[in-house]
Each structure stands twice: as C-alpha cells, then as structure tokens.
Enzyme design. Structure first.
Site, PDB file in Angstrom:
ATOM      1  CB  CYS A  79      10.980   1.442  -4.355  1.00 58.14           C
ATOM      2  SG  CYS A  79      10.970   0.696  -5.984  1.00 58.14           S
ATOM      3  CB  CYS A 106      -3.321  -7.655 -15.636  1.00 59.29           C
ATOM      4  SG  CYS A 106      -4.935  -7.292 -14.979  1.00 59.29           S
ATOM      5  CB  CYS A 164       8.716  -3.457  -7.850  1.00 61.24           C
ATOM      6  SG  CYS A 164      10.081  -2.280  -7.796  1.00 61.24           S
ATOM      7  CB  CYS A 212      10.668  -2.219  -3.274  1.00 61.25           C
ATOM      8  SG  CYS A 212       9.060  -2.190  -4.094  1.00 61.25           S
ATOM      9  CB  CYS A 244       7.557   0.915  -7.936  1.00 65.58           C
ATOM     10  SG  CYS A 244       7.214  -0.054  -6.452  1.00 65.58           S
TER      11      CYS A 244
HETATM   12 FE    FE Z   1       9.290  -0.944  -6.041  1.00 64.14          FE
END
Ligand code: FE
Length: 131
Positions: free
Chosen positions: A50, A119, A96, A99, A47
């Site tokens: 984070c 995607c 995610c 976060c 990510c």
């Molecule tokens: Fe994240």
C-alpha cells in the site's frame, strides 16, 4: 477494488506472486535472497502492498540473519504488532497497519538504542531513495 469483489483477489492482481505469498499469506522469503538485504541507500522503506512509510534507512542494520533488519519502525503508528503462536514458537508478528499485510517479526535481540530487531521480508518492502 469493487465492493462486491473478494479483497484477496484484488491483491492477487496487484502483487507479484512472492509478494502476495508474504504479505497476504504470511509467507517468509528464503534468507539471503531479498533484493533489499544489502541495500545501503538513504531513504524510506515502504509497504509493497500500500505504500505506507514503514522503516527508515537510518534504523537498518546488518543482523546476519539474511533478512533486512531494522531497530525501529519509522512511525510506530504505521505498524501493528501481534502475538503469533504458529510454527511451535511464540513470536511477535509485524504487520502494516494500513493494509494489514504481513511484514515479518520483531525480536528482542537487536542493537541499541531500542534492543529490537524488526526482521522484515525484502519482498514486503519497496525502497524510496531520499532526494
Ligand atoms: Fe501496507
């Protein structure tokens, strides 16, 4: 981040403008523009907000759509799926879990073994090469 500050202001400082737009405002990058679209290296996609481990290069495939595509997340517990009714469509948003950043969408037209196509915006990801 100070507890009194607005969390979104902290993200604005931490992220590049396009990353902020995608992760925090649920934007979508232009297809075929992302830096990780044609990345074929072995490693893990994290990510960009984070650093959570989201996708493995092993599950990446060329979907032809213009966005990095994966048939499964690296760890199902690191992503959250949510119904998205915006833009006159019913889609499943991928976030995610750590976060709450917007990553992209998942569709049911992916390849074996899962039949899923995650995607994902290139801007929402960082690539960490293995070894
Ligand atoms: Fe994240």
């Amino acid at each position: 981040m100070k507890p009194t500050g607005k969390p979104e202001e902290g993200w604005k400082k931490k992220l590049q403008p396009e990353q902020y737009h995608i992760l925090r405002e649920k934007g979508t990058e232009m297809p075929f523009t992302g830096k990780l679209l044609h990345n074929k290296g072995d490693g893990t996609y994290l990510c960009a907000g984070c650093g959570a481990e989201l996708f493995s290069s092993e599950a990446k495939f060329d979907s032809g759509t213009g966005w990095p595509s994966f048939y499964e997340p690296k760890n199902r517990e690191n992503v959250e799926l949510k119904k998205d009714f915006t833009q006159g469509m019913v889609r499943t948003e991928v976030l995610c879990k750590k976060c709450n950043g917007h990553l992209g969408h998942v569709f049911g037209d992916g390849p074996a073994p899962t039949g899923k196509r995650f995607c994902i915006n290139s801007c929402a990801l960082e690539f960490k090469k293995s070894k």
